[in-house]
Design an enzyme around this catalytic site. Structure first.
Site, short mmCIF file in Angstrom:
data_model
loop_
_atom_site.label_atom_id
_atom_site.label_comp_id
_atom_site.label_asym_id
_atom_site.label_seq_id
_atom_site.Cartn_x
_atom_site.Cartn_y
_atom_site.Cartn_z
N TYR A 106 11.53 8.65 0.99
CA TYR A 106 11.45 7.60 -0.04
C TYR A 106 12.08 7.97 -1.38
O TYR A 106 12.05 7.17 -2.31
CB TYR A 106 9.98 7.20 -0.24
CG TYR A 106 9.35 6.65 1.01
CD1 TYR A 106 9.84 5.49 1.61
CD2 TYR A 106 8.27 7.28 1.61
CE1 TYR A 106 9.29 4.98 2.77
CE2 TYR A 106 7.69 6.78 2.77
CZ TYR A 106 8.21 5.63 3.35
OH TYR A 106 7.65 5.13 4.49
N ALA A 146 3.44 -0.95 4.68
CA ALA A 146 2.93 -0.96 6.07
C ALA A 146 2.44 -2.34 6.50
O ALA A 146 2.47 -2.66 7.70
CB ALA A 146 1.83 0.07 6.22
N ARG A 205 5.21 12.29 -3.02
CA ARG A 205 5.17 12.80 -1.64
C ARG A 205 6.35 12.23 -0.86
O ARG A 205 6.93 11.23 -1.26
CB ARG A 205 3.90 12.34 -0.91
CG ARG A 205 2.65 12.46 -1.72
CD ARG A 205 1.63 13.35 -1.08
NE ARG A 205 0.55 13.57 -2.04
CZ ARG A 205 -0.53 12.79 -2.13
NH1 ARG A 205 -0.68 11.80 -1.29
NH2 ARG A 205 -1.44 13.04 -3.04
N PRO A 209 0.79 -1.23 0.00
CA PRO A 209 0.00 0.00 0.00
C PRO A 209 0.82 1.28 0.00
O PRO A 209 1.85 1.37 0.67
CB PRO A 209 -0.83 -0.10 1.29
CG PRO A 209 -0.12 -1.11 2.13
CD PRO A 209 0.52 -2.06 1.17
N ASN A 210 0.33 2.23 -0.76
CA ASN A 210 0.86 3.60 -0.88
C ASN A 210 2.14 3.70 -1.70
O ASN A 210 2.58 4.82 -1.99
CB ASN A 210 1.06 4.24 0.51
CG ASN A 210 -0.25 4.40 1.26
OD1 ASN A 210 -1.19 4.96 0.71
ND2 ASN A 210 -0.33 3.87 2.46
N ARG A 263 14.07 3.85 11.95
CA ARG A 263 12.87 4.69 12.00
C ARG A 263 12.05 4.41 13.27
O ARG A 263 12.59 3.91 14.25
CB ARG A 263 12.07 4.47 10.71
CG ARG A 263 12.88 4.86 9.45
CD ARG A 263 12.07 4.72 8.19
NE ARG A 263 10.92 5.63 8.20
CZ ARG A 263 9.90 5.54 7.35
NH1 ARG A 263 9.91 4.59 6.41
NH2 ARG A 263 8.89 6.39 7.41
N HIS A 273 12.85 -3.18 1.67
CA HIS A 273 12.34 -1.86 2.03
C HIS A 273 13.24 -0.79 1.45
O HIS A 273 14.47 -0.94 1.48
CB HIS A 273 12.26 -1.69 3.55
CG HIS A 273 11.37 -2.69 4.19
ND1 HIS A 273 10.01 -2.61 4.13
CD2 HIS A 273 11.66 -3.84 4.86
CE1 HIS A 273 9.48 -3.66 4.74
NE2 HIS A 273 10.46 -4.43 5.20
N GLU A 321 12.32 -10.12 1.61
CA GLU A 321 11.68 -8.91 2.12
C GLU A 321 12.55 -7.71 1.80
O GLU A 321 13.75 -7.71 2.11
CB GLU A 321 11.50 -9.02 3.65
CG GLU A 321 10.95 -7.76 4.28
CD GLU A 321 10.82 -7.85 5.81
OE1 GLU A 321 11.03 -8.95 6.37
OE2 GLU A 321 10.51 -6.81 6.42
N ASN A 324 8.04 -5.88 -1.19
CA ASN A 324 7.99 -4.71 -0.33
C ASN A 324 6.54 -4.61 0.14
O ASN A 324 5.69 -4.05 -0.55
CB ASN A 324 8.41 -3.43 -1.05
CG ASN A 324 8.48 -2.24 -0.10
OD1 ASN A 324 8.03 -2.34 1.05
ND2 ASN A 324 9.02 -1.12 -0.56
O1 CA2 Z 1 10.83 1.67 3.32
C1 CA2 Z 1 9.95 1.00 2.78
O2 CA2 Z 1 10.05 0.55 1.64
C2 CA2 Z 1 8.63 0.76 3.54
O3 CA2 Z 1 8.20 -0.56 3.23
C3 CA2 Z 1 7.66 1.79 3.01
C4 CA2 Z 1 6.31 1.76 3.73
C5 CA2 Z 1 6.50 1.83 5.24
O4 CA2 Z 1 5.26 1.68 5.89
C6 CA2 Z 1 7.46 0.75 5.74
O5 CA2 Z 1 7.63 0.91 7.13
C7 CA2 Z 1 8.81 0.87 5.04
C8 CA2 Z 1 5.45 2.97 3.31
C9 CA2 Z 1 5.24 3.10 1.84
C10 CA2 Z 1 4.49 4.38 1.61
O6 CA2 Z 1 5.09 5.05 0.53
C11 CA2 Z 1 4.81 6.36 0.36
C12 CA2 Z 1 5.37 6.97 -0.75
C13 CA2 Z 1 5.16 8.29 -0.97
C14 CA2 Z 1 4.37 9.03 -0.08
C15 CA2 Z 1 3.81 8.43 1.01
C16 CA2 Z 1 4.03 7.09 1.23
#
Ligand code: CA2
Length: 156
Positions: A33, A87, A28, A20-21, A117, A110, A108, A84
């Protein structure tokens, strides 16, 4: 012969799954990221796989159940999964059970270093059923995930 060239079998089928996201990448939170979009990352992965016996399938979903279904479908059809889970990494027993049931070796990954974090990102529900974890290298985590998948498939 290099370890990445000596796979004698069919093409290695590697499934990249994004949770997700991650469709928002590049739009953003560039400080955490980066500025690459998910399409940019997919291009980088395909570029790394080019000219090798690797078939890449690259997908994203905001829905836990869809990710579960794709993991289930990987059984017998894919040689490895690079995941990946975003969340869902920190929340999903369903993904953990799907990985475990599928029996498909899963890496896995990230983008960010989850261990540097917030505390809630330090625990992964999927880590114990994955072959290993790559965290903190941005797009490099995807490229390292690809290489890890090849190593696992080749049994190196
Ligand atoms: O670091 C990573 O790849 C994560 O899997 C990214 C997840 C986060 O919940 C994990 O703890 C670590 C979040 C992905 C959300 O991506 C966004 C991208 C742009 C704007 C907002 C969120």
């Amino acid at each position: 012969m290099g370890w990445f060239q000596d796979f004698d079998g069919e093409r290695m089928k590697i499934l990249f799954l994004n949770g997700p996201n991650l469709n928002l990448l590049g739009t953003r939170e560039p400080g955490i990221y980066g500025t690459l979009t998910l399409a940019d990352i997919e291009r980088a992965v395909r570029g790394r796989a080019e000219g090798r016996k690797i078939e890449v399938d690259f997908r994203q979903s905001n829905h836990e159940g869809e990710l579960v279904t794709w993991i289930q479908e990987a059984r017998g059809t894919r040689d490895a999964i690079v995941l990946n889970a975003a969340a869902y990494t920190h929340t999903s027993v369903a993904l953990r059970d799907a990985i475990s049931a599928s029996g498909v070796p899963t890496i896995e990954i990230h983008l960010s270093n989850v261990h540097a974090r917030e505390a809630f990102r330090h625990h992964s529900h999927i880590a114990a059923v994955c072959r290993g974890q790559v965290s903190g290298f941005g797009v490099g985590s995807y490229l390292l995930g690809l290489e890890a998948a090849v190593i696992v498939i080749e049994g190196a």
